[in-house]
Design a protein around this motif. Sequence first.
Motif, PDB file in Angstrom:
ATOM      1  N   LEU A 106       0.419  -1.262   0.166  1.00 26.72           N
ATOM      2  CA  LEU A 106       0.266  -0.171  -0.007  1.00 26.72           C
ATOM      3  C   LEU A 106       0.820   1.090   0.248  1.00 26.72           C
ATOM      4  CD1 LEU A 106      -3.040  -0.853   2.857  1.00 26.72           C
ATOM      5  CD2 LEU A 106      -3.287  -0.656  -0.156  1.00 26.72           C
ATOM      6  N   PHE A 107       2.025   1.204   0.599  1.00 28.37           N
ATOM      7  CA  PHE A 107       2.506   2.344   0.965  1.00 28.37           C
ATOM      8  C   PHE A 107       3.224   2.509  -0.417  1.00 28.37           C
ATOM      9  CE2 PHE A 107       6.885   4.428   1.408  1.00 28.37           C
ATOM     10  CZ  PHE A 107       6.510   5.600   2.203  1.00 28.37           C
ATOM     11  N   SER A 108       4.098   1.762  -1.024  1.00 30.75           N
ATOM     12  CA  SER A 108       4.752   2.123  -2.101  1.00 30.75           C
ATOM     13  C   SER A 108       3.752   2.262  -3.591  1.00 30.75           C
ATOM     14  CB  SER A 108       5.382   0.775  -3.138  1.00 30.75           C
ATOM     15  OG  SER A 108       3.605  -0.907  -3.154  1.00 30.75           O
ATOM     16  N   ARG A 109       2.100   2.525  -3.159  1.00 27.34           N
ATOM     17  CA  ARG A 109       1.227   2.692  -3.933  1.00 27.34           C
ATOM     18  C   ARG A 109       1.227   4.251  -3.682  1.00 27.34           C
ATOM     19  NH1 ARG A 109      -4.136  -0.945  -6.138  1.00 27.34           N
ATOM     20  NH2 ARG A 109      -4.849   1.072  -7.573  1.00 27.34           N
ATOM     21  N   TYR A 110       0.520   4.697  -1.991  1.00 29.54           N
ATOM     22  CA  TYR A 110       0.415   6.035  -1.796  1.00 29.54           C
ATOM     23  C   TYR A 110       1.211   6.542  -1.509  1.00 29.54           C
ATOM     24  CZ  TYR A 110      -3.864   2.954  -2.578  1.00 29.54           C
ATOM     25  OH  TYR A 110      -4.873   2.093  -3.873  1.00 29.54           O
ATOM     26  N   ARG A 111       2.660   7.099  -1.616  1.00 30.11           N
ATOM     27  CA  ARG A 111       3.237   7.013  -0.564  1.00 30.11           C
ATOM     28  C   ARG A 111       3.287   8.174  -0.493  1.00 30.11           C
ATOM     29  NH1 ARG A 111       8.614   5.081  -3.386  1.00 30.11           N
ATOM     30  NH2 ARG A 111       7.816   3.432  -3.265  1.00 30.11           N
ATOM     31  N   HIS A 112       3.242   9.176  -1.584  1.00 30.93           N
ATOM     32  CA  HIS A 112       2.873  10.198  -1.881  1.00 30.93           C
ATOM     33  C   HIS A 112       1.669  10.526  -0.977  1.00 30.93           C
ATOM     34  CE1 HIS A 112       5.831  10.285  -4.802  1.00 30.93           C
ATOM     35  NE2 HIS A 112       5.062   9.654  -5.111  1.00 30.93           N
ATOM     36  N   VAL A 113       0.470  10.721  -0.414  1.00 26.65           N
ATOM     37  CA  VAL A 113      -1.007  10.840   0.271  1.00 26.65           C
ATOM     38  C   VAL A 113      -0.290  11.495   1.450  1.00 26.65           C
ATOM     39  CG1 VAL A 113      -2.877  10.485   1.308  1.00 26.65           C
ATOM     40  CG2 VAL A 113      -2.390   9.234  -0.721  1.00 26.65           C
ATOM     41  N   GLY A 114      -0.677  12.199   2.086  1.00 30.75           N
ATOM     42  CA  GLY A 114      -0.303  13.074   2.985  1.00 30.75           C
ATOM     43  C   GLY A 114      -0.150  12.304   5.068  1.00 30.75           C
ATOM     44  N   TRP A 115      -1.060  11.924   4.717  1.00 28.71           N
ATOM     45  CA  TRP A 115      -1.713  10.916   6.495  1.00 28.71           C
ATOM     46  C   TRP A 115      -1.311   9.762   5.936  1.00 28.71           C
ATOM     47  CZ3 TRP A 115      -3.792   5.994   6.662  1.00 28.71           C
ATOM     48  CH2 TRP A 115      -4.231   5.642   5.246  1.00 28.71           C
ATOM     49  N   ILE A 116      -0.548   9.267   4.824  1.00 27.17           N
ATOM     50  CA  ILE A 116       0.461   8.502   5.199  1.00 27.17           C
ATOM     51  C   ILE A 116       1.759   8.760   5.397  1.00 27.17           C
ATOM     52  CG2 ILE A 116       1.579   6.090   3.858  1.00 27.17           C
ATOM     53  CD1 ILE A 116      -1.189   6.056   2.610  1.00 27.17           C
ATOM     54  N   GLN A 117       2.136   9.660   5.320  1.00 24.39           N
ATOM     55  CA  GLN A 117       3.552  10.473   5.545  1.00 24.39           C
ATOM     56  C   GLN A 117       3.482  10.451   6.901  1.00 24.39           C
ATOM     57  OE1 GLN A 117       4.582  13.444   2.760  1.00 24.39           O
ATOM     58  NE2 GLN A 117       4.670  12.087   0.853  1.00 24.39           N
ATOM     59  N   GLY A 118       2.475  10.631   7.530  1.00 24.09           N
ATOM     60  CA  GLY A 118       2.500  11.834   8.849  1.00 24.09           C
ATOM     61  C   GLY A 118       1.908  10.553   9.715  1.00 24.09           C
ATOM     62  N   MET A 119       1.634   9.056   9.534  1.00 27.63           N
ATOM     63  CA  MET A 119       1.153   8.050  10.181  1.00 27.63           C
ATOM     64  C   MET A 119       2.192   7.509  10.750  1.00 27.63           C
ATOM     65  SD  MET A 119      -0.567   4.757   9.443  1.00 27.63           S
ATOM     66  CE  MET A 119       1.233   4.383   7.929  1.00 27.63           C
ATOM     67  N   GLY A 120       3.565   7.716  10.236  1.00 32.20           N
ATOM     68  CA  GLY A 120       4.685   6.447  11.436  1.00 32.20           C
ATOM     69  C   GLY A 120       4.984   8.431  12.299  1.00 32.20           C
ATOM     70  N   GLN A 121       5.371   9.089  11.828  1.00 30.07           N
ATOM     71  CA  GLN A 121       5.535  10.062  12.595  1.00 30.07           C
ATOM     72  C   GLN A 121       4.873  10.423  13.861  1.00 30.07           C
ATOM     73  OE1 GLN A 121       5.637  13.469  10.106  1.00 30.07           O
ATOM     74  NE2 GLN A 121       7.555  12.571   8.646  1.00 30.07           N
ATOM     75  N   GLY A 122       3.624   9.393  13.449  1.00 34.92           N
ATOM     76  CA  GLY A 122       2.657  10.002  15.050  1.00 34.92           C
ATOM     77  C   GLY A 122       2.950   9.165  16.160  1.00 34.92           C
ATOM     78  N   VAL A 123       3.072   7.927  15.384  1.00 32.96           N
ATOM     79  CA  VAL A 123       3.480   6.321  15.893  1.00 32.96           C
ATOM     80  C   VAL A 123       5.072   7.309  17.702  1.00 32.96           C
ATOM     81  CG1 VAL A 123       4.117   4.410  17.187  1.00 32.96           C
ATOM     82  CG2 VAL A 123       1.796   4.908  14.451  1.00 32.96           C
ATOM     83  N   LEU A 124       5.704   8.078  16.714  1.00 31.42           N
ATOM     84  CA  LEU A 124       6.701   8.204  17.382  1.00 31.42           C
ATOM     85  C   LEU A 124       6.632   8.981  18.802  1.00 31.42           C
ATOM     86  CD1 LEU A 124       8.890   9.678  14.465  1.00 31.42           C
ATOM     87  CD2 LEU A 124       9.098   6.833  15.529  1.00 31.42           C
ATOM     88  N   PRO A 125       5.853   9.533  19.325  1.00 29.89           N
ATOM     89  CA  PRO A 125       5.925  10.236  20.395  1.00 29.89           C
ATOM     90  C   PRO A 125       5.479   9.166  21.644  1.00 29.89           C
ATOM     91  CG  PRO A 125       5.324  11.999  18.878  1.00 29.89           C
ATOM     92  CD  PRO A 125       5.466  11.048  17.969  1.00 29.89           C
ATOM     93  N   VAL A 126       4.453   8.719  21.356  1.00 28.15           N
ATOM     94  CA  VAL A 126       3.667   7.419  22.028  1.00 28.15           C
ATOM     95  C   VAL A 126       4.914   6.553  22.594  1.00 28.15           C
ATOM     96  CG1 VAL A 126       2.007   5.717  21.614  1.00 28.15           C
ATOM     97  CG2 VAL A 126       1.715   8.093  20.851  1.00 28.15           C
ATOM     98  N   VAL A 127       5.722   6.120  21.249  1.00 29.29           N
ATOM     99  CA  VAL A 127       6.834   4.941  21.680  1.00 29.29           C
ATOM    100  C   VAL A 127       7.633   5.778  22.460  1.00 29.29           C
ATOM    101  CG1 VAL A 127       9.044   3.586  20.605  1.00 29.29           C
ATOM    102  CG2 VAL A 127       6.667   3.533  19.646  1.00 29.29           C
ATOM    103  N   MET A 128       8.487   7.442  23.021  1.00 28.28           N
ATOM    104  CA  MET A 128       9.188   7.861  23.059  1.00 28.28           C
ATOM    105  C   MET A 128       8.230   7.431  25.282  1.00 28.28           C
ATOM    106  SD  MET A 128      10.118  11.565  22.806  1.00 28.28           S
ATOM    107  CE  MET A 128       8.294  12.675  22.920  1.00 28.28           C
ATOM    108  N   VAL A 129       6.819   8.172  24.646  1.00 27.83           N
ATOM    109  CA  VAL A 129       6.514   8.384  26.161  1.00 27.83           C
ATOM    110  C   VAL A 129       6.948   6.886  26.818  1.00 27.83           C
ATOM    111  CG1 VAL A 129       4.338   8.772  27.512  1.00 27.83           C
ATOM    112  CG2 VAL A 129       4.829  10.187  26.011  1.00 27.83           C
ATOM    113  N   MET A 130       6.430   5.981  26.651  1.00 29.95           N
ATOM    114  CA  MET A 130       6.360   4.514  26.369  1.00 29.95           C
ATOM    115  C   MET A 130       7.323   3.448  27.584  1.00 29.95           C
ATOM    116  SD  MET A 130       3.955   2.817  23.866  1.00 29.95           S
ATOM    117  CE  MET A 130       4.217   0.852  24.691  1.00 29.95           C
ATOM    118  N   MET A 131       8.631   4.667  26.407  1.00 30.19           N
ATOM    119  CA  MET A 131      10.053   4.061  26.598  1.00 30.19           C
ATOM    120  C   MET A 131      10.719   4.828  27.997  1.00 30.19           C
ATOM    121  SD  MET A 131      11.415   1.755  24.388  1.00 30.19           S
ATOM    122  CE  MET A 131      13.489   1.843  24.795  1.00 30.19           C
TER     123      MET A 131
END
Length: 213
Positions: A106-131
């Motif tokens: 899916l990523f290779s097909r829709y990599r230019h969509v904005g919410w897909i690019q931000g999905m991975g970046q949005g997970v990082l703060p949650v992982v940081m708090v858990m660590m």
Amino acid sequence: MPQPTSSVPASQGAIFTTFLRIGLLGFGGGPAMIPLIHAEVVKRRQWMEDDAFADVLAIANTLPGPIATKMPGYIGYRIGGVTGCLNAVLAIVLPMVIALIALLGLFSRYRHVGWIQGMGQGVLPVVMVMMAQLTWDFFNKSRRGIGVWISLAMIAVAAGLILALGVHPGWVILALLIAAWLLPVRRRPPPSEAAPASSSVAERPASSRETPR
């Protein structure tokens, strides 16, 4: 071979569903899964104590291979034998393989969509708090066991070796394990056992105490 032991019995179904949930929610790879494994195995299921989990984490970091499979493999064996080991590894690997194939397509097909690019970046703060929460829990346990200053000194030395000199964390952990084996540190007694004499004086009946004149 040591026999699997667990304070709380675990069924194979519970092992599979627990590590399947970790595999589905463990965004960010092996290090990001450690807080999830801790939350499920220690706090929710109570299959292990904090001390045992810390030992498994330390040993797993000194061994080759991804920690995302080493820890589930040992924990599964500890609570469910060889079948539990295979069950836990399969449960945590299966979602990764399926999701990787599907999401990369899916990523290779829709990599230019904005919410897909931000999905991975949005997970990082949650992982940081858990660590950060897991780090604070381990620091509190170390502080209660060997004291604040020794804990801070070990943190400073480890940070200097790993961050400044580029030493692999596995070598640092191995050196600490050898040092702990050769020079064991006496554990500090709990506060309830620190001053039994003072408590015994306080518990003496009032009739046996001298009354001031």
